[in-house]
Design a protein around this motif. Structure first.
Motif, PDB file in Angstrom:
ATOM      1  N   ASP A  38      10.878   6.961  -3.823  1.00 11.40           N
ATOM      2  CA  ASP A  38      10.656   5.549  -4.159  1.00 11.40           C
ATOM      3  C   ASP A  38      10.948   4.617  -2.989  1.00 11.40           C
ATOM      4  N   ARG A  39      11.605   5.149  -1.937  1.00 13.04           N
ATOM      5  CA  ARG A  39      11.963   4.306  -0.796  1.00 13.04           C
ATOM      6  C   ARG A  39      11.151   4.606   0.459  1.00 13.04           C
ATOM      7  N   ILE A  40      10.310   5.614   0.409  1.00 15.99           N
ATOM      8  CA  ILE A  40       9.573   5.991   1.617  1.00 15.99           C
ATOM      9  C   ILE A  40       8.735   4.831   2.151  1.00 15.99           C
ATOM     10  N   GLU A  41       8.068   4.125   1.253  1.00 10.90           N
ATOM     11  CA  GLU A  41       7.236   2.998   1.686  1.00 10.90           C
ATOM     12  C   GLU A  41       8.077   1.951   2.418  1.00 10.90           C
ATOM     13  N   ALA A  42       9.243   1.612   1.870  1.00 16.57           N
ATOM     14  CA  ALA A  42      10.114   0.613   2.490  1.00 16.57           C
ATOM     15  C   ALA A  42      10.674   1.124   3.817  1.00 16.57           C
ATOM     16  N   MET A  75       0.839  -1.195   0.000  1.00 15.02           N
ATOM     17  CA  MET A  75       0.000   0.000   0.000  1.00 15.02           C
ATOM     18  C   MET A  75       0.877   1.250   0.000  1.00 15.02           C
ATOM     19  N   ALA A  76       0.513   2.216  -0.823  1.00 15.76           N
ATOM     20  CA  ALA A  76       1.290   3.451  -0.886  1.00 15.76           C
ATOM     21  C   ALA A  76       1.224   4.181   0.450  1.00 15.76           C
ATOM     22  N   PRO A  77       2.296   4.857   0.821  1.00 16.28           N
ATOM     23  CA  PRO A  77       2.308   5.580   2.097  1.00 16.28           C
ATOM     24  C   PRO A  77       1.181   6.610   2.164  1.00 16.28           C
ATOM     25  N   GLN A  78       0.546   6.706   3.318  1.00 12.06           N
ATOM     26  CA  GLN A  78      -0.546   7.653   3.507  1.00 12.06           C
ATOM     27  C   GLN A  78       0.022   8.983   4.007  1.00 12.06           C
ATOM     28  N   ILE A  79       0.705   9.679   3.095  1.00 10.45           N
ATOM     29  CA  ILE A  79       1.277  10.973   3.449  1.00 10.45           C
ATOM     30  C   ILE A  79       0.886  12.002   2.394  1.00 10.45           C
ATOM     31  N   ARG A  80       0.896  13.278   2.786  1.00 10.03           N
ATOM     32  CA  ARG A  80       0.556  14.344   1.855  1.00 10.03           C
ATOM     33  C   ARG A  80       1.593  14.460   0.749  1.00 10.03           C
ATOM     34  N   PRO A  81       1.148  14.697  -0.464  1.00 10.33           N
ATOM     35  CA  PRO A  81       2.120  15.018  -1.517  1.00 10.33           C
ATOM     36  C   PRO A  81       2.703  16.398  -1.247  1.00 10.33           C
ATOM     37  N   ILE A  82       3.944  16.600  -1.596  1.00 13.45           N
ATOM     38  CA  ILE A  82       4.574  17.906  -1.426  1.00 13.45           C
ATOM     39  C   ILE A  82       4.967  18.438  -2.792  1.00 13.45           C
ATOM     40  N   SER A  83       5.228  19.738  -2.861  1.00  9.06           N
ATOM     41  CA  SER A  83       5.559  20.363  -4.145  1.00  9.06           C
ATOM     42  C   SER A  83       6.887  19.820  -4.673  1.00  9.06           C
ATOM     43  N   ALA A  84       7.088  19.967  -5.955  1.00  9.40           N
ATOM     44  CA  ALA A  84       8.336  19.522  -6.575  1.00  9.40           C
ATOM     45  C   ALA A  84       9.525  20.260  -5.960  1.00  9.40           C
ATOM     46  N   GLU A  85       9.335  21.546  -5.650  1.00  8.66           N
ATOM     47  CA  GLU A  85      10.409  22.343  -5.051  1.00  8.66           C
ATOM     48  C   GLU A  85      10.775  21.811  -3.667  1.00  8.66           C
ATOM     49  N   LEU A  86       9.747  21.528  -2.854  1.00  9.59           N
ATOM     50  CA  LEU A  86      10.005  21.018  -1.509  1.00  9.59           C
ATOM     51  C   LEU A  86      10.578  19.603  -1.571  1.00  9.59           C
ATOM     52  N   GLN A  87      10.121  18.818  -2.547  1.00  8.76           N
ATOM     53  CA  GLN A  87      10.655  17.472  -2.715  1.00  8.76           C
ATOM     54  C   GLN A  87      12.143  17.504  -3.066  1.00  8.76           C
ATOM     55  N   ALA A  88      12.529  18.486  -3.873  1.00  7.87           N
ATOM     56  CA  ALA A  88      13.942  18.621  -4.232  1.00  7.87           C
ATOM     57  C   ALA A  88      14.786  18.950  -3.012  1.00  7.87           C
ATOM     58  N   VAL A  89      14.242  19.794  -2.134  1.00  6.76           N
ATOM     59  CA  VAL A  89      14.957  20.134  -0.899  1.00  6.76           C
ATOM     60  C   VAL A  89      15.071  18.905  -0.003  1.00  6.76           C
ATOM     61  N   ALA A  90      13.975  18.161   0.125  1.00  6.93           N
ATOM     62  CA  ALA A  90      13.988  16.957   0.959  1.00  6.93           C
ATOM     63  C   ALA A  90      15.000  15.938   0.447  1.00  6.93           C
ATOM     64  N   LYS A  91      15.109  15.835  -0.860  1.00  2.91           N
ATOM     65  CA  LYS A  91      16.068  14.894  -1.448  1.00  2.91           C
ATOM     66  C   LYS A  91      17.503  15.339  -1.209  1.00  2.91           C
ATOM     67  N   GLU A  92      17.756  16.639  -1.403  1.00  2.00           N
ATOM     68  CA  GLU A  92      19.115  17.150  -1.284  1.00  2.00           C
ATOM     69  C   GLU A  92      19.581  17.234   0.166  1.00  2.00           C
ATOM     70  N   ARG A  93      18.731  17.725   1.055  1.00  2.00           N
ATOM     71  CA  ARG A  93      19.155  17.989   2.431  1.00  2.00           C
ATOM     72  C   ARG A  93      18.830  16.867   3.404  1.00  2.00           C
ATOM     73  N   LEU A  94      17.777  16.101   3.100  1.00  2.00           N
ATOM     74  CA  LEU A  94      17.326  15.082   4.060  1.00  2.00           C
ATOM     75  C   LEU A  94      17.506  13.658   3.552  1.00  2.00           C
ATOM     76  N   ASN A  95      18.065  13.508   2.375  1.00  2.00           N
ATOM     77  CA  ASN A  95      18.291  12.174   1.794  1.00  2.00           C
ATOM     78  C   ASN A  95      16.988  11.434   1.508  1.00  2.00           C
ATOM     79  N   GLU A  96      15.923  12.167   1.220  1.00  2.00           N
ATOM     80  CA  GLU A  96      14.638  11.519   0.957  1.00  2.00           C
ATOM     81  C   GLU A  96      14.584  10.994  -0.474  1.00  2.00           C
ATOM     82  N   ASP A  97      14.222   9.731  -0.588  1.00  2.00           N
ATOM     83  CA  ASP A  97      14.013   9.098  -1.888  1.00  2.00           C
ATOM     84  C   ASP A  97      12.546   8.682  -1.946  1.00  2.00           C
TER      85      ASP A  97
END
Length: 308
Positions: A25-29, A1-23
């Motif tokens: 595709d791996r959030i569910e795992a 089942m896909a994670p039950q979390i709010r979608p975030i903007s592309a800009e915020l997603q880029a920050v999360a990826k760069e600064r927080l190591n968020e992937d």
């Protein structure tokens, strides 16, 4: 089942990826691995909502071990010190009175992506309210932000402590023991990152309290502290437009924030009642029990907290 979390903007997603190591595709795992670990901890009974847990993952830059440790500390301290860290009734009359005075507000527009918060200690009279009562309002707001403020979680918070109107009586309520508990909880248990803390309109006696609290903080957090005798020097760090109308800025008004957060307190009524269900049971903790007497000693560390 896909994670039950709010979608975030592309800009915020880029920050999360760069600064927080968020992937993405791996959030569910990552959430699944964290939930499996939680299920193996007989002493730990936390919330397991995806949105709640992803805030801890983001606050720990997706280090699974740091996330486990922070989540355990979050509930350990809330269970041990519920009078400080675990609000369960947002309809408490004193809590509501203080919230309506607006000592703590979060402003609608972010500054460089970070949420801006203002703490006006002087608006809550020290002869009427204890500083712990004022902090309860802050605890409620922090917990709501944990659930719904993606900007604050990902980009952090810039906090302004305006001491205009505060008195020595306010300062005297901040005992070393209380300061230590608050510092440990904020640094070790909360997954929210202060980007900077600015003190403005400081009063006589502030330096004594500041010099007591500062050594309790990590070196990283100490470097994010700034003191301003007047608001002019604050504006060199936070431009005027990001302050509320009451300060001459354009970032909403304090009264509007008070009304907005009254609504949020109402909306989260049942959520906070549920806090009575969650916590830790030290009798069931694997290994040695926590030495709470030594927890806030000279080092004030969690060395005896084994979360693996």
């Amino acid at each position: 089942m896909a994670p039950q979390i709010r979608p975030i903007s592309a800009e915020l997603q880029a920050v999360a990826k760069e600064r927080l190591n968020e992937d993405p595709d791996r959030i569910e795992a990552d959430l699944e691995a964290l939930k499996i670990w939680i299920g193996q901890q007989p002493h730990l009974n936390p919330r397991t909502d995806d949105q709640f847990l992803v805030a801890f993952l983001r606050g720990c830059k997706y280090s699974m071990e740091k996330t486990k440790s922070k989540l355990d500390k979050y509930y350990t301290l809330r269970t041990k010190y519920p009078e400080l860290f675990c609000v369960t009734d947002v309809d408490d009359p004193i809590l509501r009175e203080i919230q309506q005075l607006g000592p703590i507000v979060y402003l609608p527009n972010t500054f460089n992506g970070a949420r801006v918060g203002i703490f006006r200690l002087g608006v809550a009279p020290a002869e009427k309210y204890k500083i712990t009562d004022v902090m309860h309002v802050g605890q409620v707001m922090q917990e709501i932000a944990l659930m719904e403020d993606d900007e604050a979680i990902i980009n952090g918070i810039v906090f302004i402590m305006d001491m205009n109107g505060a008195t020595a009586s306010h300062l005297f309520q901040m005992t070393p023991g209380l300061a230590k508990k608050m510092t440990v909880f904020n640094e070790e248990a909360l997954p929210m990152r202060p980007k900077a803390q600015h003190f403005v309109n400081t009063i006589a006696g502030f330096e004594t309290i500041f010099n007591m609290v500062k050594p309790m903080m990590s070196k990283k957090q100490q470097e994010r502290l700034f003191i301003h005798s007047k608001i002019d020097s604050l504006l060199e760090h936070v431009p005027l437009k990001y302050l509320p109308k009451e300060y001459g800025g354009e970032n909403g008004s304090i009264q509007e924030s008070i009304v907005e957060w009254q609504k949020k307190f109402d909306q989260y009524r049942d959520y906070f009642k549920e806090n009575t269900k969650f916590g830790t049971d030290e009798k069931l903790r694997p290994g040695n029990p926590i030495d709470f007497d030594g927890l806030y000693g000279t080092e004030g560390s969690f060395r005896k907290l084994n979360v693996d």
